[in-house]
Design a protein around this motif. Structure first.
Motif, short mmCIF file in Angstrom:
data_model
loop_
_atom_site.label_atom_id
_atom_site.label_comp_id
_atom_site.label_asym_id
_atom_site.label_seq_id
_atom_site.Cartn_x
_atom_site.Cartn_y
_atom_site.Cartn_z
N LYS A 110 0.72 -1.00 0.28
CA LYS A 110 0.40 0.12 -0.42
C LYS A 110 0.66 1.05 -0.78
CE LYS A 110 -3.21 2.22 2.81
NZ LYS A 110 -4.39 2.18 3.76
N GLU A 111 2.40 0.97 0.56
CA GLU A 111 2.52 2.17 0.75
C GLU A 111 4.61 2.12 0.39
OE1 GLU A 111 1.37 5.49 3.53
OE2 GLU A 111 1.30 2.72 5.01
N PHE A 112 5.06 2.90 -0.60
CA PHE A 112 6.77 2.07 -0.80
C PHE A 112 6.89 3.51 -0.91
CE2 PHE A 112 4.15 1.93 -4.23
CZ PHE A 112 4.38 2.42 -5.48
N LYS A 113 8.62 3.94 -1.09
CA LYS A 113 9.58 4.92 -1.39
C LYS A 113 9.86 4.42 -2.54
CE LYS A 113 10.82 5.64 2.90
NZ LYS A 113 11.57 5.85 4.23
N LEU A 114 10.01 5.96 -3.35
CA LEU A 114 11.05 5.24 -4.79
C LEU A 114 12.60 6.32 -4.70
CD1 LEU A 114 7.96 5.68 -7.90
CD2 LEU A 114 9.04 3.99 -7.38
N ILE A 115 13.01 5.56 -4.93
CA ILE A 115 14.53 5.85 -4.63
C ILE A 115 15.64 6.01 -5.10
CG2 ILE A 115 16.78 5.82 -2.26
CD1 ILE A 115 14.46 4.72 -0.88
N PRO A 116 16.83 7.17 -5.37
CA PRO A 116 17.98 6.72 -6.38
C PRO A 116 18.45 5.37 -6.07
CG PRO A 116 17.01 9.50 -5.23
CD PRO A 116 16.67 8.41 -4.66
N PRO A 117 18.69 5.07 -6.83
CA PRO A 117 19.27 4.19 -6.35
C PRO A 117 20.80 4.02 -5.41
CG PRO A 117 18.81 3.54 -8.71
CD PRO A 117 19.06 4.96 -8.13
N LYS A 118 21.76 5.46 -5.88
CA LYS A 118 23.00 5.35 -5.54
C LYS A 118 23.08 5.60 -3.82
CE LYS A 118 23.45 10.56 -7.07
NZ LYS A 118 23.87 11.62 -8.03
N SER A 119 21.49 6.55 -3.54
CA SER A 119 22.04 7.01 -1.95
C SER A 119 21.64 5.44 -1.44
CB SER A 119 20.35 7.99 -1.87
OG SER A 119 19.42 6.85 -1.97
N ARG A 120 21.07 4.33 -1.52
CA ARG A 120 20.90 3.04 -1.30
C ARG A 120 22.41 2.34 -1.19
NH1 ARG A 120 18.00 5.17 2.33
NH2 ARG A 120 15.75 4.66 2.70
#
Length: 227
Positions: A110-120
Motif C-alpha cells: 500500500k505504501e513504498f518509496k521510490l529512491i535513487p539507487p546511489k542513496s542506498r
C-alpha cells in the motif's frame, strides 16, 4: 586456495553479469503529475537544499498522481521522503513516498518509496535484505524498476517497502509496533496515529515506553524489555 577460488568463481563473474545487466528488462512505472503539483514538490526540494537537510514538515506535502504498471493505472499520492540530501541531490531523480489509494496494492504494498539507487549504495541494500531474509529476520520488499515521469525517462529507481502492517504480514509475523530509537534514546514509532487509535497496540506501546524508561533508569535489563 581461497584467493584463487574467489578470483575464478566469483569476481570474474562481474564480466558476464555486467553484460546481462545491459539486457535486463525491469518493470516500468509511468507516473503522471500535473504541473502545479510538480512545482510544489520542487519548492519543497529547494527549501530542503537551502536548509541542508530534509525535515518532517517537508514530508507533510502530498500531491495526487497516477501510476501505470503493466497497463493498469492506479491513483496514488506522492510525498517527499528521506532525511539526507542524497535523496534529492540530483534534480532529475529524487525520492518519493508513494501511497496507493482506493484500497489497491502495487506488488502487494500500500505504501513504498521510490529512491535513487546511489542513496542506498546501489546493490548493497538489495544484498543486505536478501541476507536478512535468509536469516529469518523481518525484511523489506526491495527491488529495482524503471521510472518515467510525465513521459520523461528517469532511469532506474529502487522501490523500497514502507514500514507498516503489510511489512509485518509479508514476513508472517503478527501485527505489532514498528519503532526505532532516536539519538536522544527516545522511541520513535512508525504510523503512530494508527497505533494510538488501536486499543491493543496503544496498550503495547505504553508498556514498551514504560519498560524502556525503566531500562534507561537502570531498573530493568535489556533482555527483559521485550518479554
Amino acid at each position: 586456495q581461497q584467493i584463487i577460488f574467489d578470483g575464478s568463481v566469483t569476481r570474474l563473474n562481474i564480466i558476464p553479469n555486467y553484460f546481462k545487466g545491459l539486457h535486463s528488462n525491469p518493470d516500468e512505472f509511468r507516473i503522471d503529475i500535473n504541473f502545479k503539483d510538480i512545482q510544489k514538490l520542487n519548492f519543497i526540494r529547494e527549501n530542503s537544499l537551502r536548509r541542508g537537510k530534509i525535515i518532517e514538515s517537508d514530508k507533510i506535502l502530498e500531491v495526487n498522481a497516477s501510476l501505470t504498471l503493466l497497463d493498469q493505472t492506479y491513483k496514488v499520492e506522492l510525498s517527499p521522503t528521506g532525511m539526507n540530501l542524497d535523496m534529492i541531490g540530483d534534480p532529475e531523480k529524487y525520492a518519493y513516498k508513494v501511497s496507493v489509494k482506493n484500497g489497491n496494492r502495487i506488488y502487494g504494498m500500500k505504501e513504498f518509496k521510490l529512491i535513487p539507487p546511489k542513496s542506498r549504495h546501489h546493490l548493497v541494500e538489495w544484498i543486505g535484505h536478501k541476507i536478512e531474509k535468509l536469516e529469518g529476520l523481518v525484511t523489506l520488499r526491495y527491488n529495482f524498476i524503471d521510472v518515467k515521469i510525465n513521459g520523461d525517462s528517469k532511469g532506474i529507481y529502487a522501490i523500497e517497502e514502507h514500514f507498516n502492517k503489510e511489512l509485518i504480514e509479508n514476513n508472517n509475523f503478527r501485527e505489532g509496533i514498528i519503532f526505532f530509537l532516536s539519538d536522544d534514546n527516545d522511541i520513535i514509532v512508525y504510523n503512530e496515529k494508527r497505533i494510538i487509535n488501536d486499543k491493543v497496540l496503544n496498550s503495547q506501546l505504553q508498556l514498551l515506553q514504560k519498560k524502556w524508561q525503566a531500562f534507561l533508569n537502570n531498573d530493568l535489563k535489556v533482555e527483559k524489555i521485550f518479554d
